[in-house]
Design an enzyme around this catalytic site. Structure first.
Site, PDB file in Angstrom:
ATOM      1  N   TYR A   1      15.282  -3.667  22.249  1.00  0.00           N
ATOM      2  CA  TYR A   1      15.953  -4.003  21.133  1.00  0.00           C
ATOM      3  C   TYR A   1      17.602  -4.171  21.230  1.00  0.00           C
ATOM      4  CZ  TYR A   1      13.520  -4.622  16.706  1.00  0.00           C
ATOM      5  OH  TYR A   1      12.690  -4.896  15.855  1.00  0.00           O
TER       6      TYR A   1
ATOM      7  N   ARG B   1       9.970 -21.533  23.869  1.00  0.00           N
ATOM      8  CA  ARG B   1      10.343 -21.783  22.362  1.00  0.00           C
ATOM      9  C   ARG B   1      11.452 -20.965  21.569  1.00  0.00           C
ATOM     10  NH1 ARG B   1       6.052 -24.682  21.621  1.00  0.00           N
ATOM     11  NH2 ARG B   1       6.614 -25.355  19.672  1.00  0.00           N
TER      12      ARG B   1
ATOM     13  N   LYS C   1      11.688 -28.476  23.490  1.00  0.00           N
ATOM     14  CA  LYS C   1      11.594 -29.984  23.506  1.00  0.00           C
ATOM     15  C   LYS C   1      12.010 -30.586  24.669  1.00  0.00           C
ATOM     16  CE  LYS C   1      10.853 -29.452  18.554  1.00  0.00           C
ATOM     17  NZ  LYS C   1      11.427 -29.844  17.256  1.00  0.00           N
TER      18      LYS C   1
ATOM     19  N   ASP D   1      21.291 -32.176  13.957  1.00  0.00           N
ATOM     20  CA  ASP D   1      20.179 -31.376  14.217  1.00  0.00           C
ATOM     21  C   ASP D   1      19.488 -32.057  15.315  1.00  0.00           C
ATOM     22  OD1 ASP D   1      17.572 -30.298  15.156  1.00  0.00           O
ATOM     23  OD2 ASP D   1      17.239 -30.113  12.688  1.00  0.00           O
TER      24      ASP D   1
ATOM     25  N   THR E   1      16.399 -26.948  19.322  1.00  0.00           N
ATOM     26  CA  THR E   1      15.574 -26.150  19.823  1.00  0.00           C
ATOM     27  C   THR E   1      15.370 -26.376  21.521  1.00  0.00           C
ATOM     28  OG1 THR E   1      13.764 -27.870  19.744  1.00  0.00           O
ATOM     29  CG2 THR E   1      13.736 -26.347  17.949  1.00  0.00           C
TER      30      THR E   1
ATOM     31  N   GLU F   1      19.903  -5.357  18.459  1.00  0.00           N
ATOM     32  CA  GLU F   1      20.499  -6.185  17.147  1.00  0.00           C
ATOM     33  C   GLU F   1      22.107  -6.054  17.430  1.00  0.00           C
ATOM     34  OE1 GLU F   1      19.434  -3.932  13.774  1.00  0.00           O
ATOM     35  OE2 GLU F   1      17.526  -5.084  13.524  1.00  0.00           O
TER      36      GLU F   1
HETATM   37  C1  LIG Z   1      11.410 -29.275  15.829  1.00  0.00           C
HETATM   38  C2  LIG Z   1      12.344 -29.400  15.095  1.00  0.00           C
HETATM   39  C3  LIG Z   1      12.936 -28.412  14.061  1.00  0.00           C
HETATM   40  C4  LIG Z   1      12.286 -27.132  14.046  1.00  0.00           C
HETATM   41  O1  LIG Z   1      11.897 -26.576  15.076  1.00  0.00           O
HETATM   42  P1  LIG Z   1      11.090 -25.279  15.001  1.00  0.00           P
HETATM   43  O2  LIG Z   1      11.429 -24.410  16.373  1.00  0.00           O
HETATM   44  O3  LIG Z   1       9.325 -25.624  15.060  1.00  0.00           O
HETATM   45  O4  LIG Z   1      11.426 -24.117  14.010  1.00  0.00           O
HETATM   46  C5  LIG Z   1      14.097 -28.445  13.410  1.00  0.00           C
HETATM   47  N1  LIG Z   1      14.726 -29.883  13.347  1.00  0.00           N
HETATM   48  C6  LIG Z   1      14.165 -30.838  13.816  1.00  0.00           C
HETATM   49  C7  LIG Z   1      14.726 -32.204  13.850  1.00  0.00           C
HETATM   50  C8  LIG Z   1      13.053 -30.753  14.832  1.00  0.00           C
HETATM   51  O5  LIG Z   1      12.684 -31.889  15.600  1.00  0.00           O
END
Ligand SMILES: *Cc1c(COP(=O)(O)O)cnc(C)c1O
Length: 427
Positions: free
Chosen positions: A44, A229, A223, A194, A220, A46
């Site tokens: 932990y 993840r 990807k 994003d 993220t 925090e």
């Molecule tokens: C994949 C994605 C997310 C969310 O990611 P998670 O890890 O599934 O919560 C947010 N914004 C965009 C544009 C994404 O492609």
């Protein structure tokens, strides 16, 4: 042995035997997987480095500091001007972290319309975000299927958001971050990019960066970034206190330091010439895929792609994305069904098919392989059209013709080892 291990063994086999073409998926390296499975998961922590609410954190501060440092370096950012928060558990939480840090309940958000390729977490009506903030969406142009920035500017001037968001999951073209940041500034809004899908491509210099234009960027790490993840926020240094306080204690408890360590490993892999070559190949592969599918008579949204994903509009074939995605799964090609701009079909049975090249490229596939895969995809689509495949999972799963394609695809896939999944035993 626990039953779960045999399930994992089956999944490992599947990941090797099928062609993984979901654009938001990839294969993490063995080093990343090993790190995430390490003893760091027992701790932990925090709080933030040097300000933890738990004892015993002599080693973990170094993990988080190193990760933040590598993340900023990956995007070529000066740590006096920019800061990073690597604690969000996922992309949705990273976005919430920015909203909770920079906005007050009732503030206005202008973001990309979900069926045009946006993301749920940008305030789609079913989300908590939509219950807290007033959200309006901008659209792609009906004809060109790309953004018309003059139109977005007009909408922003009228709506006057506090936050303008770009980014999505199925927009195949480059986003003009400079123009969007100017639009945001002209109405006194923050601009958040994003870059969940494109982060790895951007860090590798293969795709235009939102920096220095945006006020904050979220992404993220699983990807195109090719890590575990997880997610991160990068923002102007002047905003970091608010954003850090928003993530912890505002939204989350203890950070997942095993994941953060895995993100650090991925960030180091990203900084290599091999990864830069990989990212360029991902885009070349997607462009070849788009070209081949168009040549074969399919309609590709916006006529092509600038990145790792291709969106096929199946309306001219009178096929549902649902049917084709299931037909392709039987053919051992894993894709996903998706809405297309101005789709009138339901989100469960949308008119599009979304394909991506990040995972295939990690296996070393190049142009020649993309051409071959396109032929299999076209064969499955033509067959589905010819025999009018019924909207029935069991009927599609029992189809002999599709299974025959699947057999060829499996033999082909197995010729390309997955770097993170070596043949020897283990998870
Ligand atoms: C994949 C994605 C997310 C969310 O990611 P998670 O890890 O599934 O919560 C947010 N914004 C965009 C544009 C994404 O492609």
């Amino acid at each position: 042995m626990d039953k779960i291990f045999s399930i994992i063994a089956r999944e490992k086999k599947r990941q090797k035997e099928q062609l993984q073409m979901i654009p938001s998926e990839n294969y993490a390296s063995a080093a990343v997987m090993k790190t995430v499975g390490s003893c760091l998961m027992n701790k932990y922590a925090e709080g933030y480095p040097n300000r933890r609410y738990y004892q015993g954190n002599v080693n973990l501060d170094a993990v988080e500091d190193l990760c933040r440092e590598r993340i900023l370096k990956a995007f070529g950012l000066d740590d006096k001007k920019w800061g990073a928060n690597v604690q969000p558990h996922s992309g949705c939480e990273a976005n919430l972290g920015v909203y909770n840090g920079l906005l007050k309940p009732g503030d206005k958000i202008l973001s990309m319309y979900l069926p045009d390729g946006g993301h749920l977490s940008h305030g789609w009506p079913v989300t908590l975000v939509a219950k807290i903030f007033k959200v309006e969406f901008y659209h792609v142009d009906r004809k060109t299927q790309v953004f018309d920035y003059d139109q977005i500017e007009t909408q922003a001037k009228k709506f006057r958001p506090k936050l303008l968001i770009s980014g999505g999951t199925a927009y195949p073209r480059t986003i003009n971050h400079k123009r969007l940041s100017q639009i945001a500034k002209s109405v006194g809004a923050y601009y958040m990019a994003d870059i969940a899908h494109e982060a790895g491509l951007i860090a590798a210099g293969a795709h235009p960066s939102p920096f220095p234009f945006c006020d904050a960027a979220t992404f993220t790490t699983h990807k195109t970034f090719r890590g575990p993840r997880g997610a991160a926020i990068i923002a102007r240094a002047s905003l970091m206190d608010k954003i850090n306080f928003s993530v912890f204690p505002g939204l989350q408890g203890g950070p997942h330091l095993h994941t953060i360590a895995g993100i650090s490993v991925a960030a180091a892999e990203l900084a290599t010439p091999q990864f830069r070559a990989y990212a360029r190949q991902v885009i070349v592969n997607a462009q070849v895929l788009a070209k081949e599918l168009i040549k074969g008579g399919l309609s590709v949204v916006s006529g092509g792609t600038d990145k790792h994903l291709v969106l096929v509009d199946l309306r001219p074939q009178n096929l549902s994305g649902w049917t084709v995605a299931w037909a392709l799964e039987v053919a051992n090609i894993i894709t996903n069904r998706n809405t297309v701009p101005y789709d009138t079909a339901s989100p469960y049975y949308p008119s599009g098919l979304r394909l991506g090249t990040p995972a295939l490229t990690t296996r070393g596939m190049k142009v020649k392989e993309m051409i071959k895969i396109s032929q299999w995809i076209l064969a499955a689509v033509r067959y589905a059209q010819k025999v009018k495949l019924p909207q029935s999972k069991s009927a599609i799963k029992a189809d002999r013709q599709l299974a025959a394609i699947g057999k060829e695809v499996k033999a082909f896939a197995l010729k390309f080892p997955v770097p993170g999944l070596p043949a020897q035993a283990g998870l």
